[in-house]
Design a protein around this motif. Structure first.
Motif, PDB file in Angstrom:
ATOM      1  N   PRO A   1      -3.637   3.776   7.236  1.00 13.43           N
ATOM      2  CA  PRO A   1      -4.434   3.153   6.170  1.00 13.43           C
ATOM      3  C   PRO A   1      -5.906   3.534   6.299  1.00 13.43           C
ATOM      4  O   PRO A   1      -6.474   3.524   7.393  1.00 13.43           O
ATOM      5  CB  PRO A   1      -4.233   1.655   6.410  1.00 13.43           C
ATOM      6  N   SER A   2      -6.505   3.917   5.186  1.00 16.10           N
ATOM      7  CA  SER A   2      -7.923   4.271   5.203  1.00 16.10           C
ATOM      8  C   SER A   2      -8.497   4.141   3.808  1.00 16.10           C
ATOM      9  O   SER A   2      -7.777   4.261   2.809  1.00 16.10           O
ATOM     10  CB  SER A   2      -8.128   5.706   5.717  1.00 16.10           C
ATOM     11  N   ARG A   3      -9.802   3.926   3.748  1.00 14.73           N
ATOM     12  CA  ARG A   3     -10.474   3.816   2.458  1.00 14.73           C
ATOM     13  C   ARG A   3     -10.438   5.150   1.718  1.00 14.73           C
ATOM     14  O   ARG A   3     -10.269   5.192   0.489  1.00 14.73           O
ATOM     15  CB  ARG A   3     -11.918   3.374   2.670  1.00 14.73           C
ATOM     16  N   THR A   4     -10.577   6.245   2.455  1.00  9.81           N
ATOM     17  CA  THR A   4     -10.547   7.567   1.831  1.00  9.81           C
ATOM     18  C   THR A   4      -9.214   7.830   1.142  1.00  9.81           C
ATOM     19  O   THR A   4      -9.156   8.343   0.028  1.00  9.81           O
ATOM     20  CB  THR A   4     -10.801   8.660   2.896  1.00  9.81           C
ATOM     21  N   LEU A   5      -8.124   7.457   1.828  1.00  9.37           N
ATOM     22  CA  LEU A   5      -6.804   7.644   1.251  1.00  9.37           C
ATOM     23  C   LEU A   5      -6.632   6.797  -0.008  1.00  9.37           C
ATOM     24  O   LEU A   5      -6.059   7.247  -0.997  1.00  9.37           O
ATOM     25  CB  LEU A   5      -5.738   7.286   2.282  1.00  9.37           C
ATOM     26  N   ALA A   6      -7.146   5.585   0.028  1.00 11.75           N
ATOM     27  CA  ALA A   6      -7.042   4.704  -1.141  1.00 11.75           C
ATOM     28  C   ALA A   6      -7.798   5.282  -2.332  1.00 11.75           C
ATOM     29  O   ALA A   6      -7.296   5.269  -3.467  1.00 11.75           O
ATOM     30  CB  ALA A   6      -7.574   3.322  -0.790  1.00 11.75           C
ATOM     31  N   ILE A   7      -8.990   5.808  -2.076  1.00 10.54           N
ATOM     32  CA  ILE A   7      -9.779   6.405  -3.162  1.00 10.54           C
ATOM     33  C   ILE A   7      -9.076   7.642  -3.717  1.00 10.54           C
ATOM     34  O   ILE A   7      -9.005   7.852  -4.932  1.00 10.54           O
ATOM     35  CB  ILE A   7     -11.199   6.751  -2.658  1.00 10.54           C
TER      36      ILE A   7
ATOM     37  N   GLY B   1       0.816  -1.217   0.000  1.00  9.91           N
ATOM     38  CA  GLY B   1       0.000   0.000   0.000  1.00  9.91           C
ATOM     39  C   GLY B   1       0.842   1.255   0.000  1.00  9.91           C
ATOM     40  O   GLY B   1       0.583   2.202  -0.756  1.00  9.91           O
ATOM     41  N   ARG B   2       1.874   1.278   0.835  1.00  8.86           N
ATOM     42  CA  ARG B   2       2.742   2.451   0.878  1.00  8.86           C
ATOM     43  C   ARG B   2       3.547   2.573  -0.420  1.00  8.86           C
ATOM     44  O   ARG B   2       3.854   3.689  -0.865  1.00  8.86           O
ATOM     45  CB  ARG B   2       3.661   2.391   2.093  1.00  8.86           C
ATOM     46  N   GLY B   3       3.893   1.458  -1.016  1.00  8.01           N
ATOM     47  CA  GLY B   3       4.582   1.500  -2.300  1.00  8.01           C
ATOM     48  C   GLY B   3       3.726   2.123  -3.384  1.00  8.01           C
ATOM     49  O   GLY B   3       4.204   2.942  -4.181  1.00  8.01           O
ATOM     50  N   ILE B   4       2.450   1.749  -3.420  1.00  8.40           N
ATOM     51  CA  ILE B   4       1.531   2.339  -4.399  1.00  8.40           C
ATOM     52  C   ILE B   4       1.389   3.838  -4.166  1.00  8.40           C
ATOM     53  O   ILE B   4       1.376   4.639  -5.113  1.00  8.40           O
ATOM     54  CB  ILE B   4       0.157   1.637  -4.336  1.00  8.40           C
ATOM     55  N   LEU B   5       1.300   4.236  -2.894  1.00  3.60           N
ATOM     56  CA  LEU B   5       1.182   5.662  -2.578  1.00  3.60           C
ATOM     57  C   LEU B   5       2.428   6.430  -3.018  1.00  3.60           C
ATOM     58  O   LEU B   5       2.331   7.512  -3.609  1.00  3.60           O
ATOM     59  CB  LEU B   5       0.953   5.857  -1.076  1.00  3.60           C
ATOM     60  N   LEU B   6       3.606   5.887  -2.724  1.00  2.00           N
ATOM     61  CA  LEU B   6       4.846   6.558  -3.131  1.00  2.00           C
ATOM     62  C   LEU B   6       4.944   6.666  -4.647  1.00  2.00           C
ATOM     63  O   LEU B   6       5.344   7.706  -5.178  1.00  2.00           O
ATOM     64  CB  LEU B   6       6.058   5.799  -2.594  1.00  2.00           C
ATOM     65  N   LEU B   7       4.584   5.599  -5.334  1.00  4.30           N
ATOM     66  CA  LEU B   7       4.600   5.630  -6.795  1.00  4.30           C
ATOM     67  C   LEU B   7       3.657   6.702  -7.320  1.00  4.30           C
ATOM     68  O   LEU B   7       4.021   7.483  -8.220  1.00  4.30           O
ATOM     69  CB  LEU B   7       4.207   4.259  -7.341  1.00  4.30           C
ATOM     70  N   THR B   8       2.473   6.784  -6.762  1.00  2.00           N
ATOM     71  CA  THR B   8       1.478   7.745  -7.221  1.00  2.00           C
ATOM     72  C   THR B   8       1.896   9.177  -6.911  1.00  2.00           C
ATOM     73  O   THR B   8       1.799  10.072  -7.767  1.00  2.00           O
ATOM     74  CB  THR B   8       0.111   7.444  -6.577  1.00  2.00           C
ATOM     75  N   VAL B   9       2.373   9.412  -5.700  1.00  2.00           N
ATOM     76  CA  VAL B   9       2.792  10.759  -5.311  1.00  2.00           C
ATOM     77  C   VAL B   9       3.994  11.204  -6.140  1.00  2.00           C
ATOM     78  O   VAL B   9       4.051  12.340  -6.633  1.00  2.00           O
ATOM     79  CB  VAL B   9       3.115  10.813  -3.804  1.00  2.00           C
ATOM     80  N   GLY B  10       4.965  10.311  -6.315  1.00  2.00           N
ATOM     81  CA  GLY B  10       6.131  10.664  -7.119  1.00  2.00           C
ATOM     82  C   GLY B  10       5.760  10.965  -8.558  1.00  2.00           C
ATOM     83  O   GLY B  10       6.270  11.909  -9.164  1.00  2.00           O
ATOM     84  N   LEU B  11       4.858  10.175  -9.107  1.00  4.45           N
ATOM     85  CA  LEU B  11       4.386  10.400 -10.471  1.00  4.45           C
ATOM     86  C   LEU B  11       3.678  11.745 -10.582  1.00  4.45           C
ATOM     87  O   LEU B  11       3.885  12.498 -11.544  1.00  4.45           O
ATOM     88  CB  LEU B  11       3.441   9.260 -10.864  1.00  4.45           C
ATOM     89  N   ALA B  12       2.858  12.071  -9.580  1.00  3.28           N
ATOM     90  CA  ALA B  12       2.154  13.357  -9.588  1.00  3.28           C
ATOM     91  C   ALA B  12       3.127  14.526  -9.471  1.00  3.28           C
ATOM     92  O   ALA B  12       2.960  15.559 -10.129  1.00  3.28           O
ATOM     93  CB  ALA B  12       1.141  13.392  -8.437  1.00  3.28           C
TER      94      ALA B  12
ATOM     95  N   TRP C   1       8.120  10.654   1.478  1.00  3.25           N
ATOM     96  CA  TRP C   1       8.449   9.488   2.297  1.00  3.25           C
ATOM     97  C   TRP C   1       7.817   9.609   3.684  1.00  3.25           C
ATOM     98  O   TRP C   1       7.181   8.670   4.178  1.00  3.25           O
ATOM     99  CB  TRP C   1       9.965   9.357   2.409  1.00  3.25           C
ATOM    100  N   ALA C   2       7.982  10.786   4.311  1.00  2.00           N
ATOM    101  CA  ALA C   2       7.430  10.985   5.655  1.00  2.00           C
ATOM    102  C   ALA C   2       5.905  10.954   5.624  1.00  2.00           C
ATOM    103  O   ALA C   2       5.265  10.335   6.480  1.00  2.00           O
ATOM    104  CB  ALA C   2       7.929  12.305   6.231  1.00  2.00           C
ATOM    105  N   ALA C   3       5.299  11.616   4.624  1.00  2.00           N
ATOM    106  CA  ALA C   3       3.844  11.671   4.549  1.00  2.00           C
ATOM    107  C   ALA C   3       3.246  10.287   4.350  1.00  2.00           C
ATOM    108  O   ALA C   3       2.255   9.913   5.006  1.00  2.00           O
ATOM    109  CB  ALA C   3       3.424  12.596   3.406  1.00  2.00           C
ATOM    110  N   VAL C   4       3.839   9.505   3.467  1.00  2.00           N
ATOM    111  CA  VAL C   4       3.303   8.173   3.174  1.00  2.00           C
ATOM    112  C   VAL C   4       3.441   7.240   4.378  1.00  2.00           C
ATOM    113  O   VAL C   4       2.552   6.442   4.655  1.00  2.00           O
ATOM    114  CB  VAL C   4       4.010   7.590   1.931  1.00  2.00           C
ATOM    115  N   HIS C   5       4.538   7.359   5.104  1.00  2.00           N
ATOM    116  CA  HIS C   5       4.741   6.453   6.234  1.00  2.00           C
ATOM    117  C   HIS C   5       3.994   6.895   7.496  1.00  2.00           C
ATOM    118  O   HIS C   5       3.802   6.081   8.403  1.00  2.00           O
ATOM    119  CB  HIS C   5       6.237   6.306   6.525  1.00  2.00           C
ATOM    120  N   LYS C   6       3.583   8.149   7.542  1.00  2.00           N
ATOM    121  CA  LYS C   6       2.785   8.605   8.685  1.00  2.00           C
ATOM    122  C   LYS C   6       1.291   8.436   8.448  1.00  2.00           C
ATOM    123  O   LYS C   6       0.507   8.381   9.402  1.00  2.00           O
ATOM    124  CB  LYS C   6       3.090  10.078   8.978  1.00  2.00           C
ATOM    125  N   ALA C   7       0.885   8.370   7.188  1.00  2.00           N
ATOM    126  CA  ALA C   7      -0.543   8.296   6.874  1.00  2.00           C
ATOM    127  C   ALA C   7      -1.115   6.954   7.310  1.00  2.00           C
ATOM    128  O   ALA C   7      -0.597   5.900   6.945  1.00  2.00           O
ATOM    129  CB  ALA C   7      -0.755   8.483   5.376  1.00  2.00           C
TER     130      ALA C   7
END
Length: 457
Positions: free
Chosen positions: A425-431, A187-198, A417-423
């Motif tokens: 897990p939640s459905r809202t974040l996934a959406i 999950g954190r990997g997907i978030l990092l990939l998405t944030v970095g891409l953005a 990195w800090a934001a993704v590891h502090k966030a």
């Protein structure tokens, strides 16, 4: 293939993850060879002609390591490191040295316009780190498969981060999807990939429109107005940050999807209150490499102040040369060497500075030296500097909105990195992540796909 391309995001990465998951579940002994194969497919996608170079580089350095362990001859490792640097110099610096030689009367060395193999600087430095630690007795022997994966692992082979063998080799023995936190890592990997891409597509790439025309005009000998100069300098300051930190976030995120943790490379560097602090936050793995394998080897701070100043200057000048085979890169590195040396003298004198003033001076210094980094010649840099210091027409139509948004995100927000590891897990974040990913894909489909700046190094 680019991380910010459809072929990577919608074809290579899903297929690679599926094959990796199958190997992990049914044939764990195939997992590492599969990752090596996928890494070579990824690398060869750029230019298959350079795959033999990468293969030979891995094979020969691995054989040197085995030979040294079998018979620790003192000269073997330095010879191997020298050979690695010679190959890097032949591909990257041959024309640079030819230009220097041509300054001598009567010299007329030709240019050999060889294509620079992507990632050669990064995988060369990985070899050097391992071989140096092997000679010092800090590194053990590894099998060919593990060593090949350490050098060629596709998320970091082209532009880092620079990973020490001690940070990743032990992870190759794990069963990543059997870990209790496996799904959290994914999950954190997907978030990092998405944030970095953005960061790359939505913040970094749009700034190129404000930057490239101005530096192109400067390179063509045109007058750069004050408004254009500040627009381009501010724009590049944040463009290079979001371009490179975005790449790093994607690399870290992709590695997590395969169960591997790579080291962090950025920690909000534009909030630094000194130049030393900046280099502890910007391209952190390169800073560590320069400190541990060059600055300390040159004497560091152990042999008196004069040698420390010289070591700092030499380290940063060579760091500038590593970034690019051109005099402006050397000048950029030298300027940072002088700035770091000045900081040492300031601290040794017992002087202090308010944090706000330190931040403002550090950011101004970094911004001004970025001009040398971006300009294609000293003449082009001078044209921009004239505009920055009011020695050119004032101009008009300063485009500030995108720059202001980028500046706010880079200086006020946390690192990805800090934001993704502090966030939590939640459905809202996934959406939200899914929506952001779709927005980025649509943006990629509409616009030109910009290559990452650090691919040229």
């Amino acid at each position: 293939m680019l991380f910010n391309s459809f072929i990577f995001l919608l074809a290579f990465l899903p297929v690679a993850l599926a094959l990796h998951a199958l190997a992990e579940r049914y044939r764990p002994d195939w997992r590492l060879p599969l990752l090596v194969l996928l890494s070579f497919v990824f690398y060869g996608w750029w230019d298959v002609r350079f795959v033999p170079l990468l293969l030979a580089s891995i094979g020969l350095n691995w054989l040197v390591a085995r030979a040294f362990l079998a018979r620790p001859v003192a000269w073997l490792i330095p010879l191997a490191i020298g050979a690695n640097l010679l190959i890097l110099a032949l591909f990257k610096y041959l024309n640079f040295f030819a230009d220097l030689a041509n300054l001598l009367p009567g010299a007329a060395l030709p240019h050999l316009d060889w294509v620079l193999p992507l990632g050669i600087s990064f995988f060369t430095f990985h070899h050097i780190m391992y071989l140096t630690d092997l000679r010092a007795g800090r590194a053990p022997a590894f099998g060919l498969t593990k060593y090949a994966l350490y050098i060629a692992f596709f998320p970091q082979v082209l532009a880092g981060p620079l990973v020490r063998w001690s940070e990743i080799m032990h992870q190759f023995d794990e069963r990543p999807y059997a870990r209790a936190d496996a799904m959290e890592r994914i999950g954190r990997g997907i978030l990092l990939l998405t944030v970095g891409l953005a960061k790359k597509v939505l913040l970094g790439d749009p700034l190129s429109v404000y930057v490239n025309p101005v530096f192109q005009a400067a390179a063509a000998g045109k007058v750069v107005t004050m408004a254009e100069a500040w627009q381009a300098t501010l724009g590049f300051t944040f463009q290079i940050y979001f371009d490179f930190s975005g790449y790093t976030d994607m690399a870290l995120g992709i590695a997590l999807l395969f169960g591997l943790v790579l080291p962090q490379n950025f920690d909000v560097p534009y909030r630094s209150t000194s130049l030393r602090d900046f280099w502890r936050r910007w391209h952190m793995t390169l800073s560590r490499f320069l400190r541990d394998y060059l600055y300390i080897a040159l004497g560091g701070n152990r042999r008196g102040l004069a040698l420390q100043m010289a070591a700092l200057f030499a380290t940063m000048t060579l760091g500038g040369l590593w970034h690019g085979a051109g005099p402006t890169f050397v000048a950029w590195g030298a300027a940072h060497g002088l700035g770091l040396a000045a900081g040492v003298l300031w601290r040794k004198a017992g002087r202090t500075m308010p944090a706000v003033l330190g931040w403002a001076l550090t950011l101004l210094f970094v911004m001004l030296t970025w001009v040398l980094f971006r300009a294609t010649s000293f003449e082009a840099a001078l044209a921009v500097f004239k505009g920055l210091f009011g020695l050119a027409p004032a101009g008009s139509a300063f485009k500030w909105r995108t720059i202001a948004i980028a500046a706010a995100v880079a200086t006020l927000g946390p690192s990805a990195w800090a934001a993704v590891h502090k966030a939590p897990p939640s459905r809202t974040l996934a959406i939200a992540a899914a929506v952001l990913f779709v927005v980025v894909l649509l943006k990629i489909g509409d616009d030109a796909n910009y290559e990452f700046i650090y691919f040229q190094f």
